[in-house]
Design an enzyme around this catalytic site. Structure first.
Site, mmCIF file in Angstrom:
data_model
loop_
_atom_site.group_PDB
_atom_site.id
_atom_site.type_symbol
_atom_site.label_atom_id
_atom_site.label_comp_id
_atom_site.label_asym_id
_atom_site.label_seq_id
_atom_site.Cartn_x
_atom_site.Cartn_y
_atom_site.Cartn_z
ATOM 1 N N VAL A 22 -5.192 -13.865 15.814
ATOM 2 C CA VAL A 22 -4.127 -14.506 14.245
ATOM 3 C C VAL A 22 -2.659 -15.228 15.349
ATOM 4 O O VAL A 22 -2.293 -15.138 15.872
ATOM 5 C CB VAL A 22 -2.995 -12.573 14.176
ATOM 6 C CG1 VAL A 22 -2.800 -12.947 13.096
ATOM 7 C CG2 VAL A 22 -3.987 -11.327 13.654
ATOM 8 N N GLY A 73 1.817 -15.977 17.334
ATOM 9 C CA GLY A 73 -0.037 -15.465 17.792
ATOM 10 C C GLY A 73 0.401 -15.090 18.324
ATOM 11 O O GLY A 73 0.908 -14.392 19.475
ATOM 12 N N LYS A 74 -1.039 -14.274 18.623
ATOM 13 C CA LYS A 74 -1.742 -12.854 19.437
ATOM 14 C C LYS A 74 -2.989 -12.373 19.642
ATOM 15 O O LYS A 74 -3.428 -13.123 18.616
ATOM 16 C CB LYS A 74 -1.026 -11.939 19.232
ATOM 17 C CG LYS A 74 -0.305 -10.705 19.970
ATOM 18 C CD LYS A 74 0.235 -11.526 21.335
ATOM 19 C CE LYS A 74 1.335 -10.127 21.975
ATOM 20 N NZ LYS A 74 1.877 -10.502 22.908
ATOM 21 N N GLY A 75 -3.304 -12.630 20.513
ATOM 22 C CA GLY A 75 -4.650 -11.791 20.749
ATOM 23 C C GLY A 75 -5.311 -10.935 20.886
ATOM 24 O O GLY A 75 -3.993 -10.251 21.610
ATOM 25 N N ASP A 110 -1.449 -10.631 28.649
ATOM 26 C CA ASP A 110 -0.346 -9.242 27.499
ATOM 27 C C ASP A 110 -0.848 -7.730 28.244
ATOM 28 O O ASP A 110 -1.481 -7.699 29.494
ATOM 29 C CB ASP A 110 -0.523 -9.158 26.693
ATOM 30 C CG ASP A 110 0.102 -8.787 25.748
ATOM 31 O OD1 ASP A 110 -0.278 -7.384 24.925
ATOM 32 O OD2 ASP A 110 1.396 -8.769 25.463
#
Length: 405
Positions: A22, A73-75, A110
Site C-alpha cells: 500500500v 507506504g508499507k508492505g 519490519d
C-alpha cells in the site's frame, strides 16, 4: 477517509501466501515504509501501517534539516517468519513489486524481517539497496550510500546501530514522558512486550537510563523479575527472531505464559511487537502509568479511549517509534554523521522536542496525546506540501490534508 494512492494484493503462485503493498501518499514521487512478515497479516493492517508512515514522515519535519519527508507506504506478507519457505516467498513478492521498489517505495526491515535478509534478497534481484528510489533523486548518491553503509557497520556493545535507533527512540520517549510527569526515572519500572530490534533496544536504553525493566515477553513466554532483569544478558541470549534462550536466565528470574505481560505493575508499558495486542477487554488488567507504543498500531482505539478515561496516557506509535525511519533519512541526507554519538544526539533532541510539543498541546486543548500528535503532523504536512508538493489519493482538498485523521 480517502483511499490510498496504490493498493496491491499479491498471491504467491507457489504457496498461495498473500502479500500486500500500500502506498498511502507520495511526496516528490516517493514513499517510505518497511515490509513485515507476520502470520495473519491483512490488507487492512498494511493500509493502516501505510497511513501511519505518512504521519511519521510528516511528524519529524524540521525545515532546518536537509531531509524533506517522503510519503507513506508499507508492505506485508501473511506468513510466519519462522516458516522455512519465508525467504523464497519474500523473493517472489519483491520480484512482483520490483518496479514500485525501483521508482517509488523505499523499504526496509519490519516485524518478522531482518534488514540483512531483505538486503540479500534485493541484491539477488539486482538492487543495490532497498531505497534506490531515493538515491535516484540525489545529486551525490555515492556519498549517501557511503554514509548509510558506514552507519549500518557501527556496532554498539554487540548490536548494530541500525537495530538500536528505533528502540532507543522508544526508550527516550518513555523517559522524557516520565520526566515531564514528575515520575523519578531512577527506580521507575517498565514492561516490554517483544524483544526484537525495537523491544530489545528499548529495554536496553530504558535500563541504562535508570528504569528497571521488570518483565519482557517474547514468543516463548514472559520473563519476569520484580527486582529488575539483566537486560544485557537477555540481549546476548536472544536468537534472530528475538527469542531468549531460557538457559541464560538467573535463578531469580521467573517465567510464565507471554500474555501475562499486561498484568505486571509498571510505570511504562511498552508493546513493541505486534499490532492489535491491547484490546478494550485488556484494559482492566493494565496497571501502568503510561503506554509507550513501540510497535505499530498495538492499541485498539476503544482500548485507548478507556485508558485515557482512566488517566493512562498512550504515547502513540507514530511518535514513539518514528526514529528508525527518521534515522535512515537523516543519515542518507547528511543530517547526522554515521556514528552512534551523532545519531543518538539527534534522536534525543527530536524526541524531547516532539514529546514536549505534543504534551503541551494536549494539556492546552484537553485532548489525547494522539490527537495532539496528529495535529502536529498535519501542520508539518502542510508546510512540506507548500515546499515540495504532494501526490495522494482523492480530491485536491483531500490530498492537501496529507495526514489523515
Amino acid at each position: 477517509m480517502s483511499a490510498p494512492l496504490l493498493e496491491t494484493t499479491w498471491t504467491d503462485p507457489v504457496t498461495g501466501v498473500r502479500g500486500y503493498l500500500v502506498l498511502d501518499t507520495l511526496v516528490r514521487g516517493l514513499a517510505s515504509g518497511g515490509l513485515r512478515i507476520r502470520e495473519g497479516c491483512t490488507l487492512e493492517e498494511v493500509r493502516g501501517l501505510a497511513r501511519g508512515m505518512t504521519r511519521k514522515e510528516a511528524l519529524v519535519y524540521d525545515p532546518a534539516d536537509r531531509y524533506l519527508p517522503l510519503g507513506g507506504g508499507k508492505g506485508g506478507i501473511d506468513l510466519d517468519p519462522a516458516d522455512p519457505r519465508a525467504v523464497d516467498v519474500l523473493r517472489r513478492f519483491l520480484a512482483a513489486v520490483l518496479p514500485v521498489v525501483r521508482s517509488q517505495w523505499n523499504t526496509g526491515e519490519d516485524f518478522g524481517l531482518r534488514q540483512e535478509t531483505i538486503d540479500r534478497v534485493a541484491a539477488e534481484l539486482g538492487l543495490a539497496s532497498t531505497v534506490e528510489a531515493v538515491f535516484a533523486t540525489l545529486e551525490d548518491a555515492a556519498a549517501a550510500r557511503g554514509r548509510l553503509a558506514r552507519a549500518f557497520a557501527v556496532d554498539v556493545d554487540g548490536v548494530s546501530l541500525g537495530d538500536l535507533v528505533g528502540g532507543y527512540g522508544v526508550a527516550r520517549t518513555g523517559v522524557v514522558h516520565l520526566e515531564r510527569t514528575g515520575v523519578p526515572v531512577a527506580g521507575a519500572t517498565a514492561v516490554v512486550q517483544g524483544f526484537g530490534s525495537i523491544g530489545g533496544a528499548a529495554a536496553r536504553y530504558l535500563a541504562r537510563s535508570g528504569v528497571s525493566v521488570v518483565a519482557v515477553a517474547d514468543r516463548a513466554g514472559l520473563i519476569r523479575n520484580d527486582g529488575g532483569l539483566d537486560v544485557e544478558a537477555l540481549l546476548a541470549a536472544r536468537d534472530p527472531l528475538g527469542v531468549v534462550d531460557r538457559s541464560a536466565l538467573r535463578p531469580s528470574d521467573t517465567t510464565a505464559p507471554n500474555d501475562g505481560w499486561l498484568d505486571v505493575p509498571c510505570d511504562l508499558l511498552v508493546p513493541a511487537a505486534m499490532s492489535y495486542v491491547v484490546t478494550a477487554g485488556d484494559v482492566p488488567r493494565i496497571r501502568a502509568r503510561a503506554v509507550v507504543e513501540g510497535a505499530n498500531m498495538p492499541t485498539l482505539p476503544d482500548a485507548e479511549a478507556l485508558l485515557h478515561a482512566a488517566g493512562v496516557p498512550v504515547l502513540p506509535d507514530f511518535l514513539a517509534n518514528v526514529m528508525t525511519n527518521a534515522w535512515w533519512w537523516w543519515t542518507v541526507f547528511g543530517d547526522v554523521e554515521p556514528t552512534a554519538e551523532s545519531s543518538f544526539a539527534k534522536i534525543d533532541a527530536v524526541v524531547r522536542r516532539l514529546v514536549g510539543t505534543v504534551s503541551d498541546d494536549a494539556a492546552a486543548r484537553g485532548c489525547t496525546l494522539r490527537e495532539a500528535a496528529l495535529a502536529l503532523a498535519r501542520r508539518n504536512a502542510e508546510a512540506v506540501q507548500a515546499a515540495v508538493g504532494v501526490t495522494g489519493a482523492g480530491t485536491p482538498a483531500e490530498e492537501a490534508a496529507l495526514v489523515r485523521a
